[in-house]
Design an enzyme around this catalytic site. Sequence first.
Site, PDB file in Angstrom:
ATOM      1  N   ASP A  21      18.724 -10.133  -1.956  1.00 28.39           N
ATOM      2  CA  ASP A  21      19.650 -11.273  -2.103  1.00 28.39           C
ATOM      3  C   ASP A  21      20.888 -11.086  -1.226  1.00 28.39           C
ATOM      4  O   ASP A  21      21.342  -9.964  -1.030  1.00 28.39           O
ATOM      5  CB  ASP A  21      20.052 -11.386  -3.584  1.00 28.39           C
ATOM      6  CG  ASP A  21      20.735 -12.714  -3.874  1.00 28.39           C
ATOM      7  OD1 ASP A  21      20.626 -13.655  -3.063  1.00 28.39           O
ATOM      8  OD2 ASP A  21      21.400 -12.811  -4.923  1.00 28.39           O
ATOM      9  N   ASN A  23      21.458 -12.807   1.955  1.00 26.95           N
ATOM     10  CA  ASN A  23      21.357 -13.056   3.404  1.00 26.95           C
ATOM     11  C   ASN A  23      22.343 -14.135   3.848  1.00 26.95           C
ATOM     12  O   ASN A  23      23.011 -14.005   4.878  1.00 26.95           O
ATOM     13  CB  ASN A  23      19.948 -13.538   3.774  1.00 26.95           C
ATOM     14  CG  ASN A  23      18.893 -12.474   3.562  1.00 26.95           C
ATOM     15  OD1 ASN A  23      19.215 -11.304   3.395  1.00 26.95           O
ATOM     16  ND2 ASN A  23      17.643 -12.887   3.571  1.00 26.95           N
ATOM     17  N   ARG A  25      25.133 -15.195   2.346  1.00 22.41           N
ATOM     18  CA  ARG A  25      26.538 -14.783   2.241  1.00 22.41           C
ATOM     19  C   ARG A  25      26.912 -13.777   3.333  1.00 22.41           C
ATOM     20  O   ARG A  25      28.019 -13.792   3.850  1.00 22.41           O
ATOM     21  CB  ARG A  25      26.825 -14.199   0.838  1.00 22.41           C
ATOM     22  CG  ARG A  25      27.114 -15.292  -0.194  1.00 22.41           C
ATOM     23  CD  ARG A  25      27.012 -14.778  -1.600  1.00 22.41           C
ATOM     24  NE  ARG A  25      25.602 -14.563  -1.953  1.00 22.41           N
ATOM     25  CZ  ARG A  25      25.214 -13.868  -3.009  1.00 22.41           C
ATOM     26  NH1 ARG A  25      26.107 -13.324  -3.800  1.00 22.41           N
ATOM     27  NH2 ARG A  25      23.932 -13.742  -3.270  1.00 22.41           N
ATOM     28  N   ARG A  34      22.949 -19.322   8.503  1.00 22.50           N
ATOM     29  CA  ARG A  34      22.185 -18.631   7.450  1.00 22.50           C
ATOM     30  C   ARG A  34      20.912 -17.990   8.006  1.00 22.50           C
ATOM     31  O   ARG A  34      20.500 -16.923   7.578  1.00 22.50           O
ATOM     32  CB  ARG A  34      21.826 -19.614   6.334  1.00 22.50           C
ATOM     33  CG  ARG A  34      23.013 -20.085   5.514  1.00 22.50           C
ATOM     34  CD  ARG A  34      22.578 -21.123   4.486  1.00 22.50           C
ATOM     35  NE  ARG A  34      21.601 -20.547   3.549  1.00 22.50           N
ATOM     36  CZ  ARG A  34      21.928 -19.805   2.494  1.00 22.50           C
ATOM     37  NH1 ARG A  34      23.195 -19.551   2.232  1.00 22.50           N
ATOM     38  NH2 ARG A  34      20.999 -19.331   1.702  1.00 22.50           N
ATOM     39  N   HIS A  38      18.881 -14.296   7.458  1.00 23.30           N
ATOM     40  CA  HIS A  38      17.470 -14.032   7.128  1.00 23.30           C
ATOM     41  C   HIS A  38      16.831 -13.128   8.182  1.00 23.30           C
ATOM     42  O   HIS A  38      16.048 -12.248   7.851  1.00 23.30           O
ATOM     43  CB  HIS A  38      16.695 -15.339   6.993  1.00 23.30           C
ATOM     44  CG  HIS A  38      17.150 -16.182   5.833  1.00 23.30           C
ATOM     45  ND1 HIS A  38      17.377 -15.668   4.575  1.00 23.30           N
ATOM     46  CD2 HIS A  38      17.424 -17.505   5.732  1.00 23.30           C
ATOM     47  CE1 HIS A  38      17.767 -16.638   3.760  1.00 23.30           C
ATOM     48  NE2 HIS A  38      17.809 -17.760   4.440  1.00 23.30           N
ATOM     49  N   LEU A 132       1.354   3.577   0.930  1.00 21.84           N
ATOM     50  CA  LEU A 132       2.248   2.687   0.182  1.00 21.84           C
ATOM     51  C   LEU A 132       1.584   1.327  -0.069  1.00 21.84           C
ATOM     52  O   LEU A 132       0.981   0.758   0.849  1.00 21.84           O
ATOM     53  CB  LEU A 132       3.532   2.472   0.998  1.00 21.84           C
ATOM     54  CG  LEU A 132       4.535   1.468   0.428  1.00 21.84           C
ATOM     55  CD1 LEU A 132       5.267   2.050  -0.781  1.00 21.84           C
ATOM     56  CD2 LEU A 132       5.550   1.044   1.491  1.00 21.84           C
TER      57      LEU A 132
HETATM   58  C1  FPP Z   1      18.109 -14.233  -0.320  1.00 24.88           C
HETATM   59  O1  FPP Z   1      19.188 -14.513   0.464  1.00 24.88           O
HETATM   60  C2  FPP Z   1      16.864 -14.011   0.375  1.00 24.88           C
HETATM   61  C3  FPP Z   1      15.814 -14.895   0.444  1.00 24.88           C
HETATM   62  C4  FPP Z   1      15.845 -16.289   0.020  1.00 24.88           C
HETATM   63  C5  FPP Z   1      14.525 -14.505   0.952  1.00 24.88           C
HETATM   64  C6  FPP Z   1      14.403 -13.102   1.448  1.00 24.88           C
HETATM   65  C7  FPP Z   1      13.920 -13.180   2.811  1.00 24.88           C
HETATM   66  C8  FPP Z   1      14.052 -12.233   3.743  1.00 24.88           C
HETATM   67  C9  FPP Z   1      14.598 -10.882   3.545  1.00 24.88           C
HETATM   68  C10 FPP Z   1      13.598 -12.538   5.098  1.00 24.88           C
HETATM   69  C11 FPP Z   1      12.233 -13.098   5.127  1.00 24.88           C
HETATM   70  C12 FPP Z   1      11.202 -12.072   5.042  1.00 24.88           C
HETATM   71  C13 FPP Z   1       9.919 -12.406   4.893  1.00 24.88           C
HETATM   72  C14 FPP Z   1       8.858 -11.380   5.018  1.00 24.88           C
HETATM   73  C15 FPP Z   1       9.574 -13.815   4.592  1.00 24.88           C
HETATM   74  P1  FPP Z   1      19.948 -15.876   0.125  1.00 24.88           P
HETATM   75  O2  FPP Z   1      19.599 -16.846   1.176  1.00 24.88           O
HETATM   76  O3  FPP Z   1      19.625 -16.304  -1.262  1.00 24.88           O
HETATM   77  O4  FPP Z   1      21.421 -15.416   0.235  1.00 24.88           O
HETATM   78  P2  FPP Z   1      22.676 -16.104  -0.488  1.00 24.88           P
HETATM   79  O5  FPP Z   1      22.448 -15.980  -1.965  1.00 24.88           O
HETATM   80  O6  FPP Z   1      23.810 -15.267  -0.008  1.00 24.88           O
HETATM   81  O7  FPP Z   1      22.728 -17.515  -0.022  1.00 24.88           O
END
Ligand code: FPP
Length: 247
Positions: A21, A23, A25, A34, A38, A132
């Site tokens: 969680d 990305n 922010r 954003r 990611h 793994l």
């Molecule tokens: C949360 O950050 C993350 C996600 C919604 C998805 C996680 C995705 C990745 C790490 C990259 C993609 C990887 C693959 C393999 C698909 P957020 O956007 O909710 O952050 P925020 O809460 O700060 O807005």
Amino acid sequence: MPTTAPRADFGAPRHVAIIMDGNGRWAAARGLPRGEGHRRGVEALRKTVRAAGELGIGILTIFSFSAENWMRPASEIRDLMGLLRRFIRNDLAELHGNNIKVRIIGERDGLAPDIRRLLEEAEDLTRHNTGLILVVAFNYGARQEIARAMRGIAEDVAHGRLTPDAVSAELVASRLDAPDLPDPDVIIRTSGEQRLSNFLLWQAAYSELVFVPIYWPEFDRAALENALAEYRRRERRFGGLVVEAGS
Ligand code: FPP
């Protein structure tokens, strides 16, 4: 007599699950789009998978795309799907070369056909690997997973293949998406948020929860080691009593 549970094995936990969680922010704090958060999130994922193997973790489950993420703007969904496509196309050979076995949990119906094919290709190619186990939760929601299990059980009861009194916790667990895998010992969530957000609700019954204050793109081997050190400081009792040394 009280039941006793063994102390947890203080080596590497067998199964670590991560809610990646923060990305968005991370990107906002740097004035970046954003999507850049990611993209850096995928880098952090690569580092974490490598570290998990080196640290002797058996199973790593990652929350990649939740059933609720469809509510995000179409452009962000496109970004996330694009990253998954690229992750599988670019990294699958390396994952396979490192003896990693990929498993997918979540609802496959309704995914774009090419995404579904890529996920299944990753599972098929790595099916016989023995290192793994990387469980990718994609289009995943725990309530939906439990509802799918219940639907199967209800159909079996309706057709006389099961009686209602055969429905036990073990039976429900056996109908979840990866019934052969043990529950996570620890669930780590980055970004400082302290909730499960519909992730592994059934399997989390006795998991330790470790919340770390950094955003996912900042996560790396050191952060994983710190989270595991926090896990080892916890005392896991599984509802029983811990036998103190010497008692
Ligand atoms: C949360 O950050 C993350 C996600 C919604 C998805 C996680 C995705 C990745 C790490 C990259 C993609 C990887 C693959 C393999 C698909 P957020 O956007 O909710 O952050 P925020 O809460 O700060 O807005």
